[in-house]
Design a protein around this motif. Structure first.
Motif, short mmCIF file in Angstrom:
data_model
loop_
_atom_site.label_atom_id
_atom_site.label_comp_id
_atom_site.label_asym_id
_atom_site.label_seq_id
_atom_site.Cartn_x
_atom_site.Cartn_y
_atom_site.Cartn_z
N GLU A 135 0.81 -1.22 0.00
CA GLU A 135 0.00 0.00 0.00
C GLU A 135 0.84 1.26 0.00
OE1 GLU A 135 -3.23 0.19 -0.60
OE2 GLU A 135 -3.18 -2.01 -0.78
N GLU A 136 1.92 1.28 0.80
CA GLU A 136 2.76 2.47 0.92
C GLU A 136 3.37 2.86 -0.44
OE1 GLU A 136 2.56 0.25 4.74
OE2 GLU A 136 3.07 -0.33 2.69
N LEU A 137 3.88 1.85 -1.16
CA LEU A 137 4.48 2.11 -2.46
C LEU A 137 3.40 2.47 -3.48
CD1 LEU A 137 6.93 2.21 -4.34
CD2 LEU A 137 6.80 -0.28 -4.56
N LYS A 138 2.27 1.77 -3.39
CA LYS A 138 1.15 2.04 -4.30
C LYS A 138 0.72 3.51 -4.19
CE LYS A 138 -1.73 -1.46 -4.71
NZ LYS A 138 -2.85 -2.35 -4.34
N ALA A 139 0.61 4.00 -2.96
CA ALA A 139 0.19 5.40 -2.73
C ALA A 139 1.21 6.36 -3.33
CB ALA A 139 0.05 5.65 -1.23
N TYR A 165 11.08 -5.30 -0.33
CA TYR A 165 11.87 -4.44 0.57
C TYR A 165 10.94 -3.65 1.50
CZ TYR A 165 15.48 -1.01 1.93
OH TYR A 165 16.35 -0.20 2.62
N ILE A 166 9.84 -3.15 0.94
CA ILE A 166 8.87 -2.40 1.75
C ILE A 166 8.05 -3.37 2.61
CG2 ILE A 166 6.84 -0.86 1.69
CD1 ILE A 166 9.39 0.54 0.74
N SER A 167 7.57 -4.44 2.01
CA SER A 167 6.69 -5.40 2.72
C SER A 167 7.37 -6.07 3.90
CB SER A 167 6.21 -6.49 1.76
OG SER A 167 5.50 -5.92 0.70
N GLU A 168 8.68 -6.33 3.77
CA GLU A 168 9.40 -7.04 4.83
C GLU A 168 9.59 -6.21 6.10
OE1 GLU A 168 12.92 -8.18 2.75
OE2 GLU A 168 11.95 -9.88 1.76
N ALA A 169 9.46 -4.89 5.98
CA ALA A 169 9.62 -4.02 7.16
C ALA A 169 8.40 -4.22 8.07
CB ALA A 169 9.73 -2.57 6.74
N LYS A 170 8.65 -4.38 9.36
CA LYS A 170 7.56 -4.63 10.31
C LYS A 170 6.90 -3.32 10.77
CE LYS A 170 8.51 -9.13 10.82
NZ LYS A 170 8.93 -9.42 9.48
N ARG A 171 7.72 -2.31 11.05
CA ARG A 171 7.19 -1.07 11.61
C ARG A 171 6.89 -0.05 10.52
NH1 ARG A 171 11.75 0.68 14.55
NH2 ARG A 171 10.55 2.46 15.25
N GLU A 172 5.88 0.77 10.76
CA GLU A 172 5.50 1.81 9.81
C GLU A 172 6.66 2.78 9.55
OE1 GLU A 172 2.83 1.93 7.85
OE2 GLU A 172 2.36 0.01 8.77
N ALA A 173 7.39 3.13 10.63
CA ALA A 173 8.51 4.08 10.50
C ALA A 173 9.58 3.51 9.57
CB ALA A 173 9.10 4.38 11.87
N ARG A 178 12.27 3.28 4.30
CA ARG A 178 12.64 2.50 3.11
C ARG A 178 12.03 3.10 1.85
NH1 ARG A 178 12.87 -3.96 4.72
NH2 ARG A 178 14.54 -3.73 6.24
N LEU A 179 10.81 3.56 1.97
CA LEU A 179 10.14 4.18 0.82
C LEU A 179 10.90 5.43 0.39
CD1 LEU A 179 7.62 3.96 -1.01
CD2 LEU A 179 6.44 5.46 0.60
N ASP A 180 11.29 6.25 1.35
CA ASP A 180 12.05 7.47 1.05
C ASP A 180 13.38 7.14 0.36
OD1 ASP A 180 10.07 9.00 2.20
OD2 ASP A 180 11.10 9.25 4.13
N LYS A 181 13.96 6.00 0.75
CA LYS A 181 15.24 5.58 0.18
C LYS A 181 15.08 5.13 -1.28
CE LYS A 181 18.69 1.92 0.50
NZ LYS A 181 19.14 0.73 1.21
N ILE A 182 13.99 4.38 -1.56
CA ILE A 182 13.88 3.77 -2.89
C ILE A 182 13.28 4.68 -3.97
CG2 ILE A 182 13.79 1.44 -1.94
CD1 ILE A 182 10.76 1.42 -2.67
#
Length: 198
Positions: A135-139, A165-173, A178-182
Motif C-alpha cells: 500500500e505504501e508504495l502504491k500510494a 523491501y517495503i513489505s518485509e519491514a515490520k514497523r511503519e517508521a 525504506r520508501l524514502d530511500k527507494i
C-alpha cells in the motif's frame, strides 16, 4: 566502498591474504579461463559463462564454483555455503596458505571447465509469483505519474525487489524510511541491488 576494477586492486585491498589470493589466481590463470571482475571480486569465465570466483574475507579465503554441484569432490573439499538456498554453487574454503593443495585445486578447476564445456548447469528458477505492490508504495506511485511510469518499465525482478523491501519491514517508521530511500532509486531506473551487480 571503492569499486574494484582489477584483480591487482582486489589483492591490494586484501593485504591479509594477498599472497594466498595470488597463488589461487596463478593456478586458475594457468587454464583457459578468462579473468574478469564481477561483484567487485575476481571471477573466471569460459565463453562468457561464470565458472568460478576467488574471494578474501576477514578470517578465510575461498574459491567458489558456480556449478560446483556437478564436481565429483574426490578430496571432500567443497561445501554449500547456504544449505537451503544454494542449488548449484559450492565453495572451497581455506584459512592459511598451508591449506592450499595446488594439484587438487587445479584438478577441480579443470573438472569445472570440462563441465562448462559439456553445458552442465542448474539454471536459476524464474520467480513466477505475482508482484504484490504494498500500500505504501502504491500510494507513492499513484501520486507521482512519472515515478509510476518508470516503475512499470522496470523488470519484474526489480519491481519485486522493491515491493519485498517495503513489505518485509515490520514497523511503519521503517516502511516510510525504506520508501524514502527507494523513490530516487526507482526514478533513476535502478534496481535495489544494482550496486552489488556491477
Amino acid at each position: 566502498m571503492k569499486k574494484i576494477t582489477s584483480v591487482e586492486e582486489y589483492i591490494e585491498v586484501n593485504p591479509h591474504f594477498s599472497e594466498e589470493i595470488s597463488i589461487l589466481r596463478a593456478i586458475v590463470t594457468s587454464t583457459e579461463l578468462e579473468e574478469t571482475i564481477k561483484w567487485s571480486m575476481p571471477t573466471y569465465c569460459l565463453n562468457g559463462k561464470n565458472v568460478l570466483g576467488i574471494g578474501a574475507f576477514k578470517n578465510h579465503f575461498c574459491i567458489w564454483f558456480h556449478q560446483g554441484v556437478f564436481l565429483k569432490d574426490e578430496h571432500q573439499l567443497l561445501h554449500n555455503a547456504q544449505e537451503e538456498k544454494t542449488k548449484a554453487m559450492r565453495q572451497m574454503q581455506f584459512n592459511t596458505k598451508a591449506d592450499i593443495n595446488q594439484a587438487a585445486i587445479l584438478a577441480y578447476v579443470k573438472e569445472a571447465i570440462e563441465n562448462q564445456h559439456l553445458g552442465r548447469e542448474i539454471k536459476p528458477k524464474r520467480n513466477t509469483k505475482p508482484i504484490v505492490i504494498p500500500e505504501e508504495l502504491k500510494a507513492a506511485l499513484n501520486t507521482n505519474t512519472a515515478l509510476k511510469s518508470t516503475f512499470n518499465k522496470l523488470s519484474p525482478s526489480h519491481q519485486r525487489e522493491y515491493c519485498e523491501y517495503i513489505s518485509e519491514a515490520k514497523r511503519e517508521a521503517t516502511k516510510k524510511r525504506r520508501l524514502d530511500k527507494i523513490i530516487p532509486m526507482i526514478a533513476s531506473k535502478k534496481g535495489l541491488n544494482d550496486k552489488y551487480n556491477s
